[in-house]
Design a protein around this motif. Sequence first.
Motif, PDB file in Angstrom:
ATOM      1  N   ALA A 601      31.277  36.184  37.499  1.00  0.00           N
ATOM      2  CA  ALA A 601      30.229  37.139  37.861  1.00  0.00           C
ATOM      3  C   ALA A 601      29.827  37.929  36.604  1.00  0.00           C
ATOM      4  O   ALA A 601      30.621  38.054  35.658  1.00  0.00           O
ATOM      5  CB  ALA A 601      30.716  38.081  38.949  1.00  0.00           C
ATOM      6  N   ALA A 602      28.637  38.441  36.623  1.00  0.00           N
ATOM      7  CA  ALA A 602      28.122  39.194  35.463  1.00  0.00           C
ATOM      8  C   ALA A 602      28.061  40.655  35.797  1.00  0.00           C
ATOM      9  O   ALA A 602      27.734  41.034  36.930  1.00  0.00           O
ATOM     10  CB  ALA A 602      26.753  38.664  35.083  1.00  0.00           C
ATOM     11  N   VAL A 610      26.075  37.102  46.151  1.00  0.00           N
ATOM     12  CA  VAL A 610      27.141  36.175  46.494  1.00  0.00           C
ATOM     13  C   VAL A 610      27.774  35.665  45.229  1.00  0.00           C
ATOM     14  O   VAL A 610      27.081  35.152  44.323  1.00  0.00           O
ATOM     15  CB  VAL A 610      26.623  35.010  47.346  1.00  0.00           C
ATOM     16  CG1 VAL A 610      27.729  34.017  47.634  1.00  0.00           C
ATOM     17  CG2 VAL A 610      26.025  35.512  48.646  1.00  0.00           C
ATOM     18  N   VAL A 611      29.085  35.810  45.186  1.00  0.00           N
ATOM     19  CA  VAL A 611      29.834  35.360  44.018  1.00  0.00           C
ATOM     20  C   VAL A 611      30.442  33.990  44.296  1.00  0.00           C
ATOM     21  O   VAL A 611      30.378  33.093  43.467  1.00  0.00           O
ATOM     22  CB  VAL A 611      30.925  36.397  43.683  1.00  0.00           C
ATOM     23  CG1 VAL A 611      31.796  35.897  42.525  1.00  0.00           C
ATOM     24  CG2 VAL A 611      30.303  37.722  43.340  1.00  0.00           C
ATOM     25  N   ALA A 612      30.986  33.818  45.481  1.00  0.00           N
ATOM     26  CA  ALA A 612      31.623  32.552  45.851  1.00  0.00           C
ATOM     27  C   ALA A 612      31.667  32.454  47.366  1.00  0.00           C
ATOM     28  O   ALA A 612      31.378  33.425  48.082  1.00  0.00           O
ATOM     29  CB  ALA A 612      33.023  32.473  45.259  1.00  0.00           C
ATOM     30  N   LEU A 683      41.394  34.261  44.954  1.00  0.00           N
ATOM     31  CA  LEU A 683      40.165  34.065  44.182  1.00  0.00           C
ATOM     32  C   LEU A 683      40.219  34.950  42.940  1.00  0.00           C
ATOM     33  O   LEU A 683      40.339  36.182  43.065  1.00  0.00           O
ATOM     34  CB  LEU A 683      38.939  34.420  45.041  1.00  0.00           C
ATOM     35  CG  LEU A 683      37.597  34.321  44.346  1.00  0.00           C
ATOM     36  CD1 LEU A 683      37.314  32.882  43.896  1.00  0.00           C
ATOM     37  CD2 LEU A 683      36.465  34.800  45.282  1.00  0.00           C
ATOM     38  N   SER A 684      40.145  34.291  41.810  1.00  0.00           N
ATOM     39  CA  SER A 684      40.106  35.026  40.526  1.00  0.00           C
ATOM     40  C   SER A 684      38.672  35.064  40.057  1.00  0.00           C
ATOM     41  O   SER A 684      38.050  33.982  39.865  1.00  0.00           O
ATOM     42  CB  SER A 684      40.986  34.330  39.496  1.00  0.00           C
ATOM     43  OG  SER A 684      42.336  34.328  39.910  1.00  0.00           O
ATOM     44  N   VAL A 685      38.131  36.263  39.907  1.00  0.00           N
ATOM     45  CA  VAL A 685      36.748  36.444  39.501  1.00  0.00           C
ATOM     46  C   VAL A 685      36.741  36.950  38.066  1.00  0.00           C
ATOM     47  O   VAL A 685      37.323  38.021  37.777  1.00  0.00           O
ATOM     48  CB  VAL A 685      36.013  37.418  40.426  1.00  0.00           C
ATOM     49  CG1 VAL A 685      34.558  37.562  39.994  1.00  0.00           C
ATOM     50  CG2 VAL A 685      36.100  36.939  41.868  1.00  0.00           C
ATOM     51  N   SER A 686      36.107  36.191  37.189  1.00  0.00           N
ATOM     52  CA  SER A 686      35.964  36.613  35.786  1.00  0.00           C
ATOM     53  C   SER A 686      34.653  37.320  35.618  1.00  0.00           C
ATOM     54  O   SER A 686      33.597  36.819  36.074  1.00  0.00           O
ATOM     55  CB  SER A 686      36.021  35.399  34.851  1.00  0.00           C
ATOM     56  OG  SER A 686      37.271  34.753  34.954  1.00  0.00           O
ATOM     57  N   LEU A 687      34.688  38.509  34.916  1.00  0.00           N
ATOM     58  CA  LEU A 687      33.500  39.319  34.714  1.00  0.00           C
ATOM     59  C   LEU A 687      33.104  39.243  33.240  1.00  0.00           C
ATOM     60  O   LEU A 687      33.967  39.207  32.346  1.00  0.00           O
ATOM     61  CB  LEU A 687      33.759  40.753  35.116  1.00  0.00           C
ATOM     62  CG  LEU A 687      34.173  40.970  36.585  1.00  0.00           C
ATOM     63  CD1 LEU A 687      34.469  42.440  36.841  1.00  0.00           C
ATOM     64  CD2 LEU A 687      33.103  40.469  37.524  1.00  0.00           C
ATOM     65  N   GLY A 688      31.814  39.230  33.000  1.00  0.00           N
ATOM     66  CA  GLY A 688      31.322  39.218  31.626  1.00  0.00           C
ATOM     67  C   GLY A 688      29.855  39.549  31.600  1.00  0.00           C
ATOM     68  O   GLY A 688      29.254  39.951  32.607  1.00  0.00           O
ATOM     69  N   ALA A 703      27.991  24.739  40.623  1.00  0.00           N
ATOM     70  CA  ALA A 703      27.436  24.279  41.919  1.00  0.00           C
ATOM     71  C   ALA A 703      28.477  24.151  42.988  1.00  0.00           C
ATOM     72  O   ALA A 703      28.206  24.265  44.174  1.00  0.00           O
ATOM     73  CB  ALA A 703      26.731  22.939  41.721  1.00  0.00           C
ATOM     74  N   SER A 704      29.729  23.921  42.517  1.00  0.00           N
ATOM     75  CA  SER A 704      30.772  23.777  43.511  1.00  0.00           C
ATOM     76  C   SER A 704      31.058  25.034  44.254  1.00  0.00           C
ATOM     77  O   SER A 704      31.495  25.008  45.393  1.00  0.00           O
ATOM     78  CB  SER A 704      32.061  23.244  42.849  1.00  0.00           C
ATOM     79  OG  SER A 704      32.504  24.207  41.896  1.00  0.00           O
ATOM     80  N   LEU A 705      30.816  26.205  43.654  1.00  0.00           N
ATOM     81  CA  LEU A 705      31.079  27.465  44.345  1.00  0.00           C
ATOM     82  C   LEU A 705      29.797  28.176  44.701  1.00  0.00           C
ATOM     83  O   LEU A 705      29.840  29.279  45.219  1.00  0.00           O
ATOM     84  CB  LEU A 705      31.938  28.384  43.486  1.00  0.00           C
ATOM     85  CG  LEU A 705      33.381  27.934  43.311  1.00  0.00           C
ATOM     86  CD1 LEU A 705      34.080  28.890  42.359  1.00  0.00           C
ATOM     87  CD2 LEU A 705      34.071  27.834  44.611  1.00  0.00           C
ATOM     88  N   GLY A 706      28.643  27.586  44.396  1.00  0.00           N
ATOM     89  CA  GLY A 706      27.382  28.253  44.709  1.00  0.00           C
ATOM     90  C   GLY A 706      27.211  29.499  43.865  1.00  0.00           C
ATOM     91  O   GLY A 706      26.767  30.514  44.348  1.00  0.00           O
ATOM     92  N   LEU A 707      27.662  29.463  42.558  1.00  0.00           N
ATOM     93  CA  LEU A 707      27.588  30.640  41.687  1.00  0.00           C
ATOM     94  C   LEU A 707      26.152  30.933  41.390  1.00  0.00           C
ATOM     95  O   LEU A 707      25.364  30.028  41.084  1.00  0.00           O
ATOM     96  CB  LEU A 707      28.369  30.382  40.391  1.00  0.00           C
ATOM     97  CG  LEU A 707      28.661  31.584  39.506  1.00  0.00           C
ATOM     98  CD1 LEU A 707      29.518  32.577  40.284  1.00  0.00           C
ATOM     99  CD2 LEU A 707      29.378  31.143  38.237  1.00  0.00           C
ATOM    100  N   ARG A 708      25.749  32.128  41.539  1.00  0.00           N
ATOM    101  CA  ARG A 708      24.370  32.500  41.396  1.00  0.00           C
ATOM    102  C   ARG A 708      24.265  33.589  40.309  1.00  0.00           C
ATOM    103  O   ARG A 708      24.923  34.624  40.429  1.00  0.00           O
ATOM    104  CB  ARG A 708      23.839  33.024  42.721  1.00  0.00           C
ATOM    105  CG  ARG A 708      22.336  33.252  42.737  1.00  0.00           C
ATOM    106  CD  ARG A 708      21.917  33.705  44.120  1.00  0.00           C
ATOM    107  NE  ARG A 708      22.261  32.716  45.107  1.00  0.00           N
ATOM    108  CZ  ARG A 708      22.140  32.904  46.404  1.00  0.00           C
ATOM    109  NH1 ARG A 708      21.695  34.044  46.851  1.00  0.00           N
ATOM    110  NH2 ARG A 708      22.480  31.956  47.244  1.00  0.00           N
TER     111      ARG A 708
END
Length: 841
Positions: A601-602, A610-612, A683-688, A703-708
Amino acid sequence: MGFWEPPGLLGRAVLRVLVLQAAWALGGSQLRYSVPEEAEGGTVVGRLAQDLGLEAGELEARRLRLVAKGRRASVEVSGASGALVVSSRLDREELCGKSAPCALRLEVLLERPLRVFHVELEVTDINDNAPLFPAARKNLSVAESLTLPGSRFPLEGASDADIGANAQLSYKLSPSEHFALERQQSEDYRESLFLVLSKALDREAMPVHRLLLTASDGGRPSLSGTMELVISVLDVNDNAPEFNQSVYKVQVAENAAEGTLVLRISATDPDEGMNSEVMFTASNGFPASAMDLFVLDPSTGQMRLAGPLDFEDVRLYEIQVEAKDKGSPPLSGHCKVVVEVLDVNDNAPEVWVTSLSVPVPEDAALGTVVALLSVSDRDSGANGRVRCAVWPAAPFGLVATFEGSYSLVLREALDRERVAEYEVEVRAEDGGAPPLRARRGLRVPVSDVNDNAPAFAQAVYTVLARENNAAGAELARLWARDPDEAGNGRVSYSLAEGVAGGASRSASSYVSVEAESGRLWALQPLDYEEVQVLQFEVRAVDAGEPALCGNATVQLFVVDENDNAPALLPPAGGGAGPWAGGASGSASAGPSASASLWAWAAWGWPAGQVVAKIRAVDADSGYNAWLRYELREPRGKGAFRVGLYSGEVSTARALEEADGPGQTLLIVVRDHGEPARSATATLSVSLGEGGEAALAAAGAGSASLGLRPAAGAEGGGGGAAATATNVWLVVAICAVSSLFLLALVLYGAWRWAPRAAVLSGPGPATLVCASEVGSWSYSQRQSRSLCVADGAGKSDLMVFSPNFPPPAGGAAKETPQDPPALLDTVSGTFFSPPLPPFRLP
């Protein structure tokens, strides 16, 4: 007063004679007058004053008087005219009797000077007396057979008070063949009369002869007198008693009481006295009992009933009767009395069963003879005519074979299952008044024929069985009714081959039916995930010859138990694994009870981004497969949240650098079963920064997680994110259209498919569930949804069809009250809640 002048020539001649006599008397100092007897009062007899030479005025002066000598004068002198007139009735027979002539001597006295004149008044006879017999009736007695013809019986003649020709008598006897009148005259004696017998008498022919003797005088007109002669004929016992009938016929009702007068016999004897007194006796009878049944009175001839009669025993009696008189010697007569006994309706009809063929098979043909009957009535005529009928009128009837015989025949088809035995009553009634009746009851059992196949109460049985049941557990009891009896109604059950929906084995490997009781029991524990529906036939066969059978379809629905925990699915696409070491540890790993995932996620992404998306599946069905997602860690108000039913992990607020380079989320997936089962995902969410996040997502197969990417990314990163979004939108639209077409094809195939088809999904992954809010089925191959609803329609099967998905660009709102949507793991789209159910039979 004028002189009386008789009318007619004769009167005038008499007058001239009287005048001459008066003249002669004057010469001799005696006057003679004549007057007929019975002359009326005031009749002038003669002109006395004129004949005496006196003037009319001298009569009073010389005091003329009339003096009778010893008799009543019956005449007087009229003071006015001096004529001699009749003063009272003149009866010659009273004055003179039979003397002739009859003269009244009178003296006429005159004074100044005293002088006496003699007057003679002759009363002449007229025929005013009829001949008279000494008695009006004279009785004579003559013996009928002892008096011979020519015998004479003296009679006394008649007398006439008149004289002369008026007293000359003649006699006449009324006509008779037996008697005649004889007159004997003599100059010295009176005339004698005799009654002469001219023919022998028969008292029985005429016991009394009545004759009339008439005496007539010679007057003009002639007068007559009569005397009745009663000649009684004296009896001699020369006649036997005679009955007025030689044969007496009489009818007596058989119910006549003792003492009833049967008849009165009459016998006549023309004799009289003791000769005519008759005594009656019964000499003999046929049959001999007649002498005891009938009593004859010897004096009156009355015959009375002395005992009971019975028409059915003796119909006719004959009795000889003798009548004997009391003469010397006695004479007798005979007659016959025939007594006919009249029938009375005193015997009821009698019904006899001469033959009875029972039991009657229920498939007996119409017209089959069941029984032979005999009907009789001892009475005769209308009293003995019998009418017969059978009650009830169906299914049997009576057929007359010949007089007094009937056949009880079958008129309608029998059905032992409806009526196993008939109580038949044969009713007989005679034609008497009042009629008498008789009844005869017949018991006609019906024997069974195997004409009924076993029949189940339902054509289709719906059975619900919970999975994981024990082997040998009773699932249901089936019962087929066979109304036949004994072996024809003894039913045995067997299981026909059936289909196990969702399994490759036949139904007989799962269930069995007990042959005698129809108990349906499980051969092994049922697994809903292996088989959801068992449809098979149970056959019921009776023991008849030939055997008949019936079938029933059993639909066994396996009710899901919450025996499967939710399983986490790997990301769609199978690309670079987002797994950071889960249960499988590789991109090709299957579902697992726990997994470790990661996403990017940003900083700066807004809330709701939606993150995942966590994907999980539950092999159970219904509530047991209805999943909810909960964020267990971190607790409190964190930067992320999880959709309760969608599993989408989205930002709860805008991300900041203060949130750090990454966060670890612990997500629990739990079903709604009792007890609930769960699985956990890390779920590990990386921020940047935005660009770094986009590059990382692209390199890692976002695409596998629908990352937007975030909407506000800088530079080329923002354009790449927009381009990626457009690509995914096109892919989603195409996927939804394909799914819609597939749904239409599947619905049409199901809608017009036969109702007896196996109600199961096309693949083993189809899940069936029953619940209060409906049912759902999840399958990786988009199977149809099946449901057995609770409540009023528990035996119904529900089929739901999917709706159109919402547009891909918008996020679906969470509706915790509704059932969860079935998610497409490839495109990320979902189905809305089902349409109203279509109910199958």
